[in-house]
Design a protein around this motif. Structure first.
Motif, PDB file in Angstrom:
ATOM      1  N   GLY B 326       0.883  -1.212   0.017  1.00  0.00           N
ATOM      2  CA  GLY B 326       0.053   0.054  -0.159  1.00  0.00           C
ATOM      3  C   GLY B 326       0.801   1.122   0.046  1.00  0.00           C
ATOM      4  N   CYS B 327       1.786   1.348   0.834  1.00  0.00           N
ATOM      5  CA  CYS B 327       2.723   2.571   0.658  1.00  0.00           C
ATOM      6  C   CYS B 327       3.242   2.786  -0.426  1.00  0.00           C
ATOM      7  N   GLN B 328       3.772   1.600  -1.056  1.00  0.00           N
ATOM      8  CA  GLN B 328       4.321   1.835  -2.460  1.00  0.00           C
ATOM      9  C   GLN B 328       3.311   2.505  -3.342  1.00  0.00           C
ATOM     10  N   GLY B 333       1.406   6.137  -6.893  1.00  0.00           N
ATOM     11  CA  GLY B 333       0.165   6.823  -7.306  1.00  0.00           C
ATOM     12  C   GLY B 333       0.294   8.167  -7.418  1.00  0.00           C
ATOM     13  N   ILE B 334       0.720   9.034  -6.453  1.00  0.00           N
ATOM     14  CA  ILE B 334       0.695  10.530  -6.680  1.00  0.00           C
ATOM     15  C   ILE B 334       1.583  11.049  -7.467  1.00  0.00           C
ATOM     16  N   GLU B 335       2.883  10.342  -7.684  1.00  0.00           N
ATOM     17  CA  GLU B 335       3.728  10.742  -8.688  1.00  0.00           C
ATOM     18  C   GLU B 335       3.227  10.308 -10.207  1.00  0.00           C
ATOM     19  N   ALA B 336       2.206   9.278 -10.262  1.00  0.00           N
ATOM     20  CA  ALA B 336       1.650   9.185 -11.569  1.00  0.00           C
ATOM     21  C   ALA B 336       0.541  10.199 -11.959  1.00  0.00           C
ATOM     22  N   VAL B 337      -0.202  10.704 -10.867  1.00  0.00           N
ATOM     23  CA  VAL B 337      -1.249  11.569 -10.852  1.00  0.00           C
ATOM     24  C   VAL B 337      -0.383  12.953 -11.317  1.00  0.00           C
TER      25      VAL B 337
ATOM     26  N   HIS C  96       3.408  -8.727  -8.265  1.00  0.00           N
ATOM     27  CA  HIS C  96       3.565 -10.228  -8.418  1.00  0.00           C
ATOM     28  C   HIS C  96       3.762 -10.108 -10.105  1.00  0.00           C
ATOM     29  N   ASN C  97       4.655 -11.135 -10.753  1.00  0.00           N
ATOM     30  CA  ASN C  97       4.835 -11.371 -11.884  1.00  0.00           C
ATOM     31  C   ASN C  97       3.677 -11.980 -12.373  1.00  0.00           C
ATOM     32  N   THR C  98       2.759 -11.515 -13.098  1.00  0.00           N
ATOM     33  CA  THR C  98       1.482 -12.071 -13.388  1.00  0.00           C
ATOM     34  C   THR C  98       1.544 -12.815 -14.749  1.00  0.00           C
ATOM     35  N   GLN C  99       2.649 -13.249 -15.149  1.00  0.00           N
ATOM     36  CA  GLN C  99       2.955 -14.115 -16.292  1.00  0.00           C
ATOM     37  C   GLN C  99       2.300 -15.591 -16.029  1.00  0.00           C
ATOM     38  N   VAL C 128       3.933  -2.572  -9.001  1.00  0.00           N
ATOM     39  CA  VAL C 128       5.304  -2.420  -8.178  1.00  0.00           C
ATOM     40  C   VAL C 128       6.227  -3.399  -8.202  1.00  0.00           C
ATOM     41  N   LEU C 129       6.275  -4.427  -9.170  1.00  0.00           N
ATOM     42  CA  LEU C 129       7.087  -5.642  -9.065  1.00  0.00           C
ATOM     43  C   LEU C 129       8.272  -4.992  -9.440  1.00  0.00           C
TER      44      LEU C 129
END
Lengths: 156, 386, 594
Positions: B326-328, B333-337, C96-99, C128-129
């Motif tokens: 979640g923290c990541q 997420g805010i970087e992407a926005v 996760h690697n979703t492959q 975030v993989l």
């Protein structure tokens, strides 16, 4: 017996072989050797009768227990909110310039390591940093030049 | 109408009775009387969680065990907080005396001060103070020894079960609760963990009596509290104030005249925007460790939030899914926005996520991310986007 | 024990105090999804997918980690719970690697199942993989793919709780937190027994066995090669699980047919080598007992400990390097088999041993490593060319397009296809001991063991450490020195239990003559190469199937196996003889402990 072996032995004698001695022993090694070498961690594992992976797993959790070789002076610049507001980035740039390394790196002669760290509790006097156990506050690029200059002279 | 926040002068200078006299006097009283006094005083934990101190001690005293521990939590890691450092520097005996009173009341014979690695420079002076204390303890016939345990650099170790794990030589990962440390703490024994300021306040409650102590503050929040003030303020530093003040009054006294928002309770706390200064009482409805960060109009709240989330992403212990990932996600997420690769409405998704983190995280760290995240995103949405 | 009553979804449930909410819910057939939870392991409470609502509490409660309390009111399904679980699943998928299409564990993956159940997409959150994660293929046995790790720590707890090895640990913290090794060394550089229990406890494809079936297909397709496969007893009682059979179904005949149809030149039985092991190991035990009891030779190490389990062998080499003398010098059945195939079998069949590819189908991950040990070349070639797990065999059968359920029963080829019930029970904990005692008792006294229908029940079952004693009476003249001696034996499975036994041995206080140790809980039926999942309920059923096959065998003592008699007459001459010594026995090496 290497110096590290002897150090670990001494620390374990002082703190005991129970698992709860692990942090004090690791801290003792870092105090002397500035970081935890593979050899030191294996030694501790043997003395405390736990696996080397467990020693590493614990050590790598804590930011003051480095497992990569560090310099004689470990600079930890606070990057938390107030220090960031008060000019931490400029300080870091200045130090990167002087030491010719990037954050996270150690100088070739193993004299300085430049790290960023989370809040060190000097928010009212920021920007601030620790060099080993000592703290420096209300820093400016000029002040940083002076501090590093002194240390460079001291060690050359 | 503007009121100047009421300054209090309890913890640092006034009533400057030798703290060990307070201990000596306390030891003449019945244990249950002291617990009652603490309950009456309304004193709550000053570390941030705000659990009633008298209650904690009552449970601790009721536990039956061959060994109990008292731990003074000096792992003050909340960004913007530095009041415990000041207490340990200026009036360490008030805290040590508080530990000793706790030992007397609960029957603990061993105590630790868990000092964060960043405060190693306090070690030598504290060790000297402990020597002094040990003399006194002998004199008073109190079977209680204190050791200092150095932390090794991990914010989450301020959480009491993580702190205990690290003392046991393990990764500082919070435990599943129950059981609580009061039943099953350090080495499986009942352990009473109190913050530095809480323990110093205990000394002062014992010294003043609950009645006197209660006169400070409001009906909702009793006593005085240390505030670590930093940021855009001409009066940065530690200030002891009575609880229950309006943000607008606080800002008038401590702001630089251009205050845009304040963050109460550190990164784990809430952001209060200017429009809510008049209607918000500091610490109302939520407890606080006393960190107050002041931002003026030059500050980008995006950058502030980014700094917080970066901190969380690093300092989460990583064991539980909502907090670790979640923290990541919030950070990315805010970087992407901001970068425009996600639409502004993605912020709403992130708000929902922070709510999930609040509901499902294992410990207070992951649970409290939502506080600053939602209060900043709600109040400064345009700054997140443009 | 006091009982407490709580309400789960408006149903009253009475459980023992201390029971988790999850287990209480199970009792009334309410299913709560889990990932980090595994009944073999201690509670972690870290994936958070099992959250439930506790009335009166704002935050949700992890049901696996929270004890049920009297008067508690729990909801296991509500909008709040569903949203939270979906979010948690989305988060796990986002790192996760979703492959899945390229994943070995596809269709046998707990993450995949739940992701499908909650209909997780790849859009809700950003990935975030971590980029550039390399798969660690350094070990002969275990592949580690961090891109598939969900950090549930089941492997870490397995390696700690069940095996006491702690090769894997949680390292770093926050966004860098991962499951790794000492200083992130590769799997071949660390203290790892290759037991593969981490694999069978992994909910995803992060830990898998190193696969060799492509090489096997190449060999099968090569007309120049004579490809021999032998399968261990535990494979035939678990392989069916790969094809939808109920746990504990014996599929020996169909498995043999499948392997033949796949093109193996000979399908033989590892159980033959198990019988051979009993002959060699039994005589080794008698020789050691005689040397110790009669000759009073101080250099003889007792207790003697079995050496069939390569995970256990590597464990003792690392952890008790000063006590290797206690290990039987006998190779494991797999390795005896390989050595015999490339000598005896080759000679009998008139096949150039350099053209033989000997494949072992095993319930084990460590067997892959064992086959590659430099000691295992006594035939002049690598005795076993490749070890396959039960899971790999299942995959190969699927790859060959066979409809397993429709296959007729086949018979093992000869030679080295004949086996006894004693060879079969090697698969279960206590089985080697039982097989050895059946033969040793008969050799010493000329009579069968004094247990009803040869079933030595005290050595059976899932108890971590079992003990038994058997008194030798009315011995044959040449064994009169054993008259009245009570042989004390112990059986341990799971390396944490092995450690208890070995600490006694190391302290010189071990009261036993003979000890059986298997690395995996339950013995080979619970091996690291077996179908997933394996739990105690599964272990019990596979074990029952093993003992059932034993009872069905016409011959149930190793020394009565006619092919064994033949190999001694025509080739080996005598147990512990020169040829046996060269081909069937081995040496061990000391390894570093840290």
């Amino acid at each position: 017996m290497t110096k590290t072996n002897e150090l670990v032995k001494k620390l374990v004698e002082e703190h005991g072989v129970a698992r709860e001695s692990l942090l004090p022993v690791l801290q003792g090694i870092v105090k002397e050797e500035r970081y935890l070498s593979k050899e030191a961690m294996r030694d501790v594992a043997e003395q405390l009768d736990i696996s080397a992976a467990e020693v590493y797993g614990t050590a790598s959790f804590f930011s003051f227990l480095d497992t990569e070789e560090k310099g004689k002076y470990i600079i930890r610049v606070c990057k938390s909110i107030t220090c960031d507001m008060k000019g931490k980035c400029e300080l870091v740039r200045t130090m990167e310039d002087i030491l010719k390394i990037k954050v996270g790196q150690t100088t070739v002669g193993k004299r300085f390591s430049l790290l960023e760290t989370n809040c060190i509790g000097l928010c009212d006097q920021g920007p601030a940093m620790l060099i080993n156990d000592d703290y420096y506050t209300k820093l400016t690029p000029v002040k940083v030049r002076e501090i590093l200059g002194d240390l460079i002279r001291k060690t050359s | 109408m503007t009121n100047i926040p009421k300054k209090a002068d309890i913890l640092f200078s006034a009533y400057s009775v030798e703290p060990y006299q307070i201990l000596k006097d306390a030891m003449k009283r019945k244990k249950e009387d002291i617990i009652q006094e603490l309950l009456d005083s309304g004193l709550r934990g000053r570390g941030g969680a705000g659990f009633p101190t008298g209650m904690k001690w009552k449970f601790g005293a009721a536990e039956k065990a061959d060994q109990k521990y008292v731990i003074c939590n000096a792992d003050e890691g909340e960004p913007g907080t530095f009041k415990d450092k000041k207490l340990l520097t200026d009036v360490p005996r008030k805290t040590i005396s508080g530990m000793a009173i706790c030992a007397y009341v609960t029957g603990a014979t061993k105590g630790f001060i868990y000092l964060r690695a960043e405060y190693r420079y306090l070690l030598a002076s504290l060790e000297k103070e402990i020597e002094v204390f040990e003399q006194k303890a002998k004199e008073f016939g109190l079977d209680f020894e204190i050791k200092i345990f150095m932390g090794a650099g991990a914010y989450v170790c301020g959480e009491e079960t993580a702190l205990i794990e690290s003392m046991e030589g393990k990764r500082g990962e919070p435990r599943n609760k129950p059981p609580y440390p009061i039943q099953n703490g350090y080495l499986g024994k009942p352990t009473i963990v109190n913050n530095v300021e809480t323990l110093a306040s205990v000394s002062m409650v014992c010294r003043l009596g609950a009645e006197e102590y209660k006169k400070l503050g409001t009906s909702d929040q009793k006593g005085s509290k240390l505030f670590s003030i930093s940021g855009d303020s001409p009066k940065e530093g530690v200030h002891e104030l009575e609880l229950g003040m309006k943000v607008s009054d606080f800002v008038t006294e401590y702001g630089d005249g251009d205050t845009k928002a304040i963050q109460v309770g550190g990164v784990a706390g809430y952001c209060i925007p200017r429009k809510k200064f008049e209607s918000t009482i500091i610490g109302e409805g939520q407890t606080t460790g006393g960190s107050t960060l002041i931002f003026n109009s030059t500050r980008s709240m995006y950058r502030v939030l980014h700094n917080y989330l970066d901190f969380y992403a690093e300092e989460s212990c990583g064991q539980c899914t909502p907090c670790r990932v979640g923290c990541q996600q919030l950070l990315k997420g805010i970087e992407a926005v901001k970068a425009g690769t996600k639409p502004p409405k993605y912020l709403d998704q992130l708000m929902k996520l922070s709510n999930t983190m609040n509901l499902t995280s294992k410990c207070g760290l992951g649970q409290s991310v939502t506080n600053s995240f939602t209060t900043i995103v709600e109040n400064f949405r345009e700054e997140m986007i443009f | 024990m006091t009982n407490i009553t709580l309400k789960i979804d408006n149903v009253d449930v009475t459980v023992e105090k201390g029971t988790s909410i999850l287990d209480a819910a199970k009792k009334v057939d309410i299913r709560i999804p889990t990932l980090c939870h595994h009944e073999d392991l201690c509670i972690a409470g870290n994936c958070r997918i099992c959250v439930v609502e506790q009335i009166g509490k704002h935050t949700l409660t992890a049901s696996c980690a929270t004890p049920a309390e009297d008067g508690m009111e729990i909801k296991t399904s509500s909008p709040k719970i569903r949203k939270a679980r979906k979010d948690i699943m989305s988060l796990l998928v986002s790192e996760h690697n979703t492959q899945c299409t390229t994943c070995y564990r596809s269709t046998n993956c707990e993450l995949q199942d739940l992701a499908a159940e909650y209909n997780i997409d790849n859009e809700t959150y950003l990935s975030v993989l971590k980029p550039n994660l390399e798969i660690d293929k350094s070990s002969w046995s275990i592949e580690k793919d961090d891109s598939k790790c969900i950090r549930c720590q089941r492997c870490v707890r397995t390696c700690a709780d069940i095996q006491g090895v702690n090769a894997l640990a949680v390292t770093e913290k926050g966004n860098e937190m991962r499951v790794s090794t000492f200083m992130h060394l590769t799997m071949n550089e660390i203290v790892c027994t290759n037991c593969g229990q981490c694999i069978t406890h992994c909910p995803t494809g992060a830990l898998t066995e190193r696969r060799y079936y492509d090489e096997i297909w190449d060999a099968i397709d090569d007309p120049d090669k004579h490809v021999v496969v032998n399968t261990a007893p535990s494979v035939r009682v678990a392989l069916g699980e790969m094809f939808g059979y109920e746990v504990g179904t014996q599929v020996t005949g169909q498995m043999v047919t499948a392997l033949k149809k796949m093109g193996f030149d000979a399908v033989l039985d590892t159980d033959f080598a198990a019988d051979l092991t009993i002959i060699e190991e039994g005589h080794e035990l008698l020789a050691r007992l005689k040397a110790a009891l009669v000759d009073k030779d101080p250099n003889i190490k007792l207790p003697m400990i079995t050496s069939c389990s390569p995970g256990w062998v590597k464990f003792i080499e690392h952890m008790y390097p000063n006590h290797l003398g206690h290990l039987s010098t006998c190779k494991s059945p797999q390795q005896m088999f390989g050595a015999a195939v490339k000598t005896y079998y080759a000679e009998k069949k008139g096949i150039d041993p350099s053209k033989i590819v000997c494949v072992a189908g095993m319930p084990c991950a460590a067997k892959k490593y064992e086959a590659n040990r430099p000691e295992m070349r006594s035939s002049g070639y690598q005795d076993i060319d490749a070890g396959l797990t039960t899971r790999e065999i299942g995959h190969m059968i699927k790859q060959s397009g066979l409809d397993f359920k429709d296959l007729e029963n086949g018979e093992f080829d000869s030679l080295m296809g004949e086996s006894t019930g004693a060879g079969v029970i090697f698969g279960a904990t206590g089985g080697v001991m039982e097989a050895a005692l059946r033969t040793v008792y008969a050799v010493i006294t000329g009579r069968p063991v004094p247990f009803e229908r040869l079933n030595i029940t005290p050595v059976r079952g899932l108890k971590g450490i079992k003990e038994a004693g058997i008194k030798f009476e009315n011995c044959l003249p040449e064994y009169s020195w054993l008259e009245g001696v009570e042989a004390k034996v112990a059986i341990a499975h799971g390396l944490t239990n092995a450690r208890v036994i070995m600490d006694e041995v190391a302290a010189g206080t071990s009261p036993y003559h003979f000890i059986e140790i298997m690395a995996c809980p339950g013995g080979c039926i619970g091996g690291g190469g077996q179908p997933i999942p394996t739990t105690d309920a599964v272990r019990i059923k596979r074990t029952e199937a093993i003992y059932k096959e034993d009872m069905e065998k016409p011959i149930r003592m190793s020394h009565e196996n006619p092919e064994i008699t033949e190999i001694y007459e025509k080739f080996l001459k005598a147990p512990l003889g020169e040829k046996s010594h060269k081909l069937l026995h081995t040496k061990y090496r000391t390894r570093k402990r840290y």
